[in-house]
Design an enzyme around this catalytic site. Structure first.
Site, PDB file in Angstrom:
ATOM      1  N   ARG A   9     -14.931  -0.858  -8.332  1.00 27.86           N
ATOM      2  CA  ARG A   9     -15.892  -1.968  -8.409  1.00 27.86           C
ATOM      3  C   ARG A   9     -15.373  -3.225  -9.108  1.00 27.86           C
ATOM      4  O   ARG A   9     -16.000  -4.274  -9.013  1.00 27.86           O
ATOM      5  CB  ARG A   9     -17.179  -1.492  -9.097  1.00 27.86           C
ATOM      6  CG  ARG A   9     -18.025  -0.615  -8.206  1.00 27.86           C
ATOM      7  CD  ARG A   9     -19.073   0.102  -8.999  1.00 27.86           C
ATOM      8  NE  ARG A   9     -18.436   1.049  -9.914  1.00 27.86           N
ATOM      9  CZ  ARG A   9     -19.093   1.865 -10.727  1.00 27.86           C
ATOM     10  NH1 ARG A   9     -20.406   1.835 -10.756  1.00 27.86           N
ATOM     11  NH2 ARG A   9     -18.448   2.694 -11.505  1.00 27.86           N
ATOM     12  N   ARG A  12     -18.078  -1.664   0.028  1.00 28.60           N
ATOM     13  CA  ARG A  12     -19.057  -0.711  -0.506  1.00 28.60           C
ATOM     14  C   ARG A  12     -20.461  -1.101  -0.043  1.00 28.60           C
ATOM     15  O   ARG A  12     -21.268  -0.251   0.338  1.00 28.60           O
ATOM     16  CB  ARG A  12     -18.917  -0.713  -2.026  1.00 28.60           C
ATOM     17  CG  ARG A  12     -20.046  -0.148  -2.815  1.00 28.60           C
ATOM     18  CD  ARG A  12     -19.887   1.336  -3.033  1.00 28.60           C
ATOM     19  NE  ARG A  12     -20.703   1.771  -4.141  1.00 28.60           N
ATOM     20  CZ  ARG A  12     -22.029   1.749  -4.152  1.00 28.60           C
ATOM     21  NH1 ARG A  12     -22.686   1.322  -3.095  1.00 28.60           N
ATOM     22  NH2 ARG A  12     -22.693   2.149  -5.215  1.00 28.60           N
ATOM     23  N   ASP A  46     -13.833  11.301  -3.870  1.00 29.79           N
ATOM     24  CA  ASP A  46     -14.376  11.683  -5.173  1.00 29.79           C
ATOM     25  C   ASP A  46     -14.144  13.169  -5.389  1.00 29.79           C
ATOM     26  O   ASP A  46     -14.035  13.928  -4.424  1.00 29.79           O
ATOM     27  CB  ASP A  46     -15.872  11.371  -5.250  1.00 29.79           C
ATOM     28  CG  ASP A  46     -16.314  11.298  -6.691  1.00 29.79           C
ATOM     29  OD1 ASP A  46     -16.143  10.245  -7.315  1.00 29.79           O
ATOM     30  OD2 ASP A  46     -16.792  12.321  -7.216  1.00 29.79           O
ATOM     31  N   TYR A  64     -20.168  19.881 -13.449  1.00 31.27           N
ATOM     32  CA  TYR A  64     -21.160  19.119 -12.678  1.00 31.27           C
ATOM     33  C   TYR A  64     -22.112  20.044 -11.914  1.00 31.27           C
ATOM     34  O   TYR A  64     -23.296  19.764 -11.777  1.00 31.27           O
ATOM     35  CB  TYR A  64     -20.455  18.164 -11.701  1.00 31.27           C
ATOM     36  CG  TYR A  64     -19.846  16.964 -12.401  1.00 31.27           C
ATOM     37  CD1 TYR A  64     -20.633  15.888 -12.785  1.00 31.27           C
ATOM     38  CD2 TYR A  64     -18.488  16.919 -12.689  1.00 31.27           C
ATOM     39  CE1 TYR A  64     -20.086  14.788 -13.432  1.00 31.27           C
ATOM     40  CE2 TYR A  64     -17.927  15.822 -13.340  1.00 31.27           C
ATOM     41  CZ  TYR A  64     -18.737  14.763 -13.713  1.00 31.27           C
ATOM     42  OH  TYR A  64     -18.201  13.681 -14.364  1.00 31.27           O
TER      43      TYR A  64
END
Ligand code: CP3
Length: 354
Positions: A33, A42, A79, A156
């Site tokens: 970003r 994006r 990712d 996670y």
């Protein structure tokens, strides 16, 4: 078969601890970003996962930082959480909050419900992005493939979202270690298969991100994180003995001795340990990657110069240092500072390689 250009790429040479004319550099989260051109694509993709699952766009953003900066490697844009997503947990990224899963792992039934998947099918979008990137990447620039470590993925999957302390997986470690290890074992196989598929799609080196290994005690680190990463390395090396593998445990400075004996070719350092100290413990067992504090990029060019100079002199003359940040670059960094950093590392480091 790798072409000669690629074999002689500084990044791959440094991974083999061979002499280079200057220190190679790439940047964790180099496609991200902080780049306006990333934000544009994006927005076009609609969401972060929309971008990850679109091979053309993922390849395009992978290449963006290489068009701007003289980087020594590309890393495939994806990712680490694509694995739990493929296993059926349902991944969403909430703006400003990070990843959130629809389902999380609480008990044996949840583990039994996980989908055992073929990465070439379920994660074909990653493989396609790798192939497309390789078609467009300069032949002299290596492409890095990656995965999360089993422990970090389990964090996670058990917590169900981002967290500062990951209390749920840590609770499971002490209340139901058998269940945790069952999950870690399953993830070890999934990560192995995923990385093998990435190699077959064309990546030139691999990196395992163990972002949350530093939350563990030394004993738990060895048994819950490092043990499984070492198994993955063995699995990969049994088929691809010369595929270079980098392990990065954030907060792993106290576990370096174990990391250096893991079978990895390179160990990534965050900013909490002097690279000189790491070198002394290392005794040339592996290459080292790192270790600029990403926040230094908020500083002036003089401050960046000072910190780069410190790291290069601490790393010393022995070959096998890959310059990087100690963790991912953050969105508010000025891309001009990144250009300054990359060029500075190249120009200043030549002196150490004479
Ligand atoms: O390095 C690169 O340029 C390759 C791309 C890459 C991303 N994530 C893109 C990304 C890599 C290697 C990762 C790894 C990753 N993902 C890790 C391990 C490395 C680390 O940072 O510790 C982890 C823990 C994740 C999980 C993850 N992905 C989180 C917690 C978040 C949200 C935090 C944030 O920065 O917003 C992400 C999102 C993510 N992954 C972004 C990018 C560029 C930002 C999301 C966006 O563009 O909206």
């Amino acid at each position: 078969m790798q072409n000669l250009n690629l074999k002689n790429a500084d990044y791959l040479k440094a991974l083999r601890q061979e002499k280079t004319a200057k220190t190679p550099i790439w940047i964790m989260r180099q496609a991200g970003r902080y780049l306006p051109e990333y934000r544009k694509i994006r927005a076009q993709a609609g969401s972060f996962m929309g971008l990850c699952t679109n091979p053309e766009l993922a390849a395009q953003v992978t290449l963006q930082p290489l068009e701007r900066f003289d980087l020594d490697a590309a890393i495939i844009f994806s990712d680490i959480l694509t694995i739990p997503d493929a296993m059926g947990l349902g991944l969403n990224f909430k703006e400003g909050e990070g990843p959130i899963f629809t389902h999380k792992i609480k008990n044996l039934e949840d583990i039994n419900n996980l989908i055992i998947f073929d990465p070439c099918e379920k994660l074909s979008y990653v493989m396609e992005a790798i192939k497309l990137t390789k078609q467009h990447l300069k032949p002299s620039i290596p492409l890095i493939g990656f995965s999360g470590s089993p422990w970090t993925l389990a964090c996670y999957m058990i917590q169900g979202q981002s967290s500062k302390d990951f209390s749920e997986p840590k609770k499971m470690l002490y209340t139901n270690p058998g269940l945790l290890h069952q999950l870690l074992k399953l993830l070890t196989q999934a990560v192995t298969d995923y990385l093998l598929a990435q190699i077959q799609s064309g990546v030139d080196s691999l990196m395992i991100f163990d972002t949350w290994g530093g939350l563990l005690t030394p004993h738990a680190y060895e048994h819950c994180s490092l043990f499984y990463m070492a198994q993955i390395i063995q699995n990969i090396k049994s088929q691809y003995p010369s595929m270079p593998i980098t392990l990065f445990t954030k907060g792993g400075g106290l576990f370096l001795e174990n990391l250096f004996n893991s079978g990895a070719d390179c160990v990534g350092l965050d900013w909490t340990i002097d690279i000189k100290k790491a070198r002394e413990i290392n005794l040339n067992r592996t290459a080292l990657q790192g270790n600029l504090d990403p926040c230094v990029l908020h500083g002036t060019e003089d401050q960046i110069h000072q910190e780069v100079s410190r790291i290069l002199s601490q790393a010393g003359a022995h070959p096998g240092h890959i310059f990087n940040l100690g963790h991912g670059i953050t969105p508010e960094i000025d891309p001009g500072k990144v250009k300054f950093l990359v060029d500075l590392v190249h120009s200043m480091s030549a002196h150490y390689h004479e």
